[in-house]
Design a protein around this motif. Structure first.
Motif, PDB file in Angstrom:
ATOM      1  N   GLU A 116      -0.764  -0.015 -29.719  1.00 43.37           N
ATOM      2  CA  GLU A 116      -1.147   0.900 -28.556  1.00 43.37           C
ATOM      3  C   GLU A 116      -2.429   1.187 -28.596  1.00 43.37           C
ATOM      4  OE1 GLU A 116       0.099   4.104 -25.843  1.00 43.37           O
ATOM      5  OE2 GLU A 116       1.326   2.462 -27.009  1.00 43.37           O
ATOM      6  N   SER A 119      -3.755  -2.233 -26.355  1.00 39.28           N
ATOM      7  CA  SER A 119      -3.334  -1.731 -25.077  1.00 39.28           C
ATOM      8  C   SER A 119      -4.274  -0.848 -24.228  1.00 39.28           C
ATOM      9  CB  SER A 119      -1.831  -1.203 -24.989  1.00 39.28           C
ATOM     10  OG  SER A 119      -1.500  -1.035 -23.576  1.00 39.28           O
ATOM     11  N   ARG A 120      -4.645   0.247 -24.941  1.00 36.51           N
ATOM     12  CA  ARG A 120      -5.364   1.245 -24.195  1.00 36.51           C
ATOM     13  C   ARG A 120      -6.848   0.728 -23.932  1.00 36.51           C
ATOM     14  NH1 ARG A 120      -3.733   7.515 -25.868  1.00 36.51           N
ATOM     15  NH2 ARG A 120      -1.386   7.242 -25.555  1.00 36.51           N
ATOM     16  N   GLN A 123      -6.252  -1.340 -21.124  1.00 35.24           N
ATOM     17  CA  GLN A 123      -5.942  -0.379 -19.965  1.00 35.24           C
ATOM     18  C   GLN A 123      -5.917   1.343 -20.261  1.00 35.24           C
ATOM     19  OE1 GLN A 123      -1.876  -1.520 -19.337  1.00 35.24           O
ATOM     20  NE2 GLN A 123      -2.425  -3.286 -17.984  1.00 35.24           N
ATOM     21  N   PRO A 124      -7.418   1.524 -19.919  1.00 34.80           N
ATOM     22  CA  PRO A 124      -7.666   3.026 -20.349  1.00 34.80           C
ATOM     23  C   PRO A 124      -6.650   3.995 -19.712  1.00 34.80           C
ATOM     24  CG  PRO A 124      -9.498   1.741 -19.986  1.00 34.80           C
ATOM     25  CD  PRO A 124      -8.579   1.202 -19.626  1.00 34.80           C
ATOM     26  N   ILE A 125      -6.450   5.146 -20.355  1.00 32.10           N
ATOM     27  CA  ILE A 125      -5.646   6.251 -19.673  1.00 32.10           C
ATOM     28  C   ILE A 125      -6.479   7.506 -19.501  1.00 32.10           C
ATOM     29  CG2 ILE A 125      -3.551   5.283 -20.452  1.00 32.10           C
ATOM     30  CD1 ILE A 125      -3.189   7.358 -22.368  1.00 32.10           C
ATOM     31  N   ASP A 126      -6.241   8.176 -18.652  1.00 32.01           N
ATOM     32  CA  ASP A 126      -6.976   9.588 -18.418  1.00 32.01           C
ATOM     33  C   ASP A 126      -6.266  10.362 -19.763  1.00 32.01           C
ATOM     34  OD1 ASP A 126      -8.294   8.794 -16.101  1.00 32.01           O
ATOM     35  OD2 ASP A 126      -6.589   9.680 -14.941  1.00 32.01           O
ATOM     36  N   ILE A 127      -7.631  11.097 -20.465  1.00 34.91           N
ATOM     37  CA  ILE A 127      -7.478  12.072 -21.505  1.00 34.91           C
ATOM     38  C   ILE A 127      -7.677  13.360 -21.047  1.00 34.91           C
ATOM     39  CG2 ILE A 127      -7.936  12.331 -23.953  1.00 34.91           C
ATOM     40  CD1 ILE A 127      -8.802   9.323 -24.061  1.00 34.91           C
ATOM     41  N   ARG A 128      -6.657  14.317 -21.450  1.00 35.49           N
ATOM     42  CA  ARG A 128      -6.960  15.481 -21.417  1.00 35.49           C
ATOM     43  C   ARG A 128      -7.733  16.128 -22.657  1.00 35.49           C
ATOM     44  NH1 ARG A 128      -1.542  18.039 -19.006  1.00 35.49           N
ATOM     45  NH2 ARG A 128      -2.731  20.166 -19.337  1.00 35.49           N
TER      46      ARG A 128
END
Length: 342
Positions: A116, A119-120, A123-128
Motif C-alpha cells: 500500500e 502504491s501511494r 499514486q498519492p491520494i488526498d489526505i484529510r
C-alpha cells in the motif's frame, strides 16, 4: 495371581501452566475489550461524520481485536484441555502455536503496509489531515494503554509448576516425592518464554509505532506539504513490523519443533552429574513443554548404580525441569573393568 500395586504415588497431571499465564490471559482479555470499545467508537463517529479515515481505522481495530482474541482463546483452550490424556506432555504448546499464528498475521500486515505504501508513493491520494491526525492520536493512546496493560505483572511468576521424576534402571526403586502434585514453585531464575503474550504485545506495539509514524508524517504534511513522507513512513513501519514478525515466528517455530537452544541448561546438568567420576551421561534430551517448563530424558552410565531419587535430588537446583525421566545403565564393559584395575 499377580500382586496388586498402587501406582498413585507415581502418577501426575501434565499441567505445566503458571500463574503468570493466568495473569497474561486476564490482561490480554482487557486489551481485547479496550480495542473493541475503540472500534465501536470509531465506527460510530465515522458514520456520523462521514469520515472514511475513522471508518477505516475502526475496521482495522476490529482485525486487531480478532488477532488479540486468538491469544485469549489459546490461553483458555490450553487451560480447559490441560487434563486430556491425548496431549502427551500437556497443552503448554497451544499458546506457542497461537503465537506462531499471530506472527504470520503480523507478517501479512507488514506485507500489506509495504504494498500500500509503494502504491501511494507513485499514486498519492488526498489526505484529510484533521481526521487522519485524530485517528492516529486516538490509536496511539489506545495502543500505549494496551501495551501498559500487557506489561503489568512481569510474567515471571511460576507458582503452578510441578517437578516430576521418573526412573528406569536395573531394579532400583525410584522414590518420587509423596506430594509431587503439590510441588513448590520454581526457584527464582526459571526461564519464562510466553510466545503468546509476546505476540499480543507485538501487535499493540506495532500499532502504536504505526500511529506514531503516521503522526510524524501527517505533521510534516500539514506544516511543510511533504506528502511523500506518509508512504515513506509506511514502508519504514512495514520493515520494522516484518522484522518483529520474523523474530516471533522463528522463536515460536523452534519451540514447536523442539529445536530451541538448551545448551546452557544441558551444560548445567552435565556439570552437576558428571562431577561424580563414576557417572557419565550417555544420552540427554531437553525440550520445552510450557512457558517455564522443560522435559528432560537422561540416560546415565555408572559402575555402581544408585537409587534414581539420588540423581534427581542433585538436579533440584536447576529450575524448570518439570518432567524428568532418568534411565540408569550399569557398565559391565570388559574394557571399562580392565581400566579400573590399572
Amino acid at each position: 495371581m499377580m500382586p496388586f500395586h498402587s501406582v498413585d504415588a507415581w502418577q501426575h497431571q501434565h499441567d505445566f501452566s503458571t500463574s503468570a499465564e493466568l495473569k497474561a490471559e486476564r490482561r490480554t482479555r482487557w486489551v481485547v475489550y479496550l480495542t473493541l470499545v475503540t472500534m465501536i467508537v470509531e465506527l460510530t463517529a465515522g458514520w456520523l461524520t462521514g469520515s472514511m479515515a475513522l471508518l477505516a481505522d475502526g475496521w482495522h481495530m476490529g482485525s486487531h481485536a480478532a488477532a488479540l482474541g486468538l491469544s485469549v482463546f489459546a490461553y483458555g483452550l490450553a487451560r480447559r484441555w490441560a487434563k486430556r490424556p491425548s496431549f502427551t506432555f500437556g497443552t503448554g504448546k497451544i499458546p506457542t502455536l497461537a503465537g506462531y499464528s499471530s506472527a504470520l498475521l503480523l507478517g501479512l500486515g507488514a506485507v500489506w503496509m509495504l504494498v500500500e505504501s509503494i502504491s501511494r508513493l507513485f499514486q498519492p491520494i488526498d489526505i484529510r489531515y484533521a481526521d487522519a491526525m485524530l485517528v492516529a492520536c486516538l490509536g496511539l493512546l489506545v495502543n500505549l494503554a494496551s501495551a501498559w496493560i500487557l506489561a503489568q505483572g512481569g510474567g515471571h511468576d511460576h507458582g503452578h509448576g510441578h517437578h516430576h521424576g521418573h526412573g528406569h534402571g536395573h531394579g532400583h526403586d525410584h522414590d518420587p516425592d509423596k506430594d509431587h502434585h503439590h510441588a513448590p514453585p520454581h526457584p527464582h531464575g526459571a526461564e519464562h518464554k510466553d510466545h503468546n503474550l509476546r505476540a499480543a504485545y507485538l501487535h499493540v506495539l506495532a500499532d502504536a509505532m504505526t500511529s506514531l509514524l503516521a503522526i510524524t508524517a501527517l505533521g510534516a504534511g500539514m506544516l511543510f506539504g511533504w506528502v511523500f513522507l506518509d508512504p515513506v513512513m509506511g514502508m519504514v513501519g512495514a520493515a520494522l513490523i516484518g522484522s518483529w514478525s520474523w523474530s516471533l515466528a522463528r522463536d515460536s517455530a523452534r519451540s514447536l519443533l523442539d529445536a530451541e537452544d538448551h545448551s546452557e541448561i544441558a551444560a548445567r546438568i552435565r556439570t552437576t552429574l558428571e562431577s561424580d567420576p563414576d557417572l557419565a551421561i550417555a544420552d540427554l534430551h531437553l525440550w520445552r513443554i510450557g512457558a517455564a517448563s522443560r522435559a528432560c530424558i537422561l540416560s546415565l552410565v555408572t559402575h555402581e548404580p544408585r537409587p534414581v531419587e539420588e540423581y534427581k535430588q542433585r538436579l533440584r537446583s536447576i529450575p524448570g525441569l518439570d518432567h524428568l525421566t532418568i534411565e540408569v545403565q550399569q557398565c559391565r564393559d570388559e574394557r571399562c573393568l580392565n581400566t579400573e584395575n590399572l
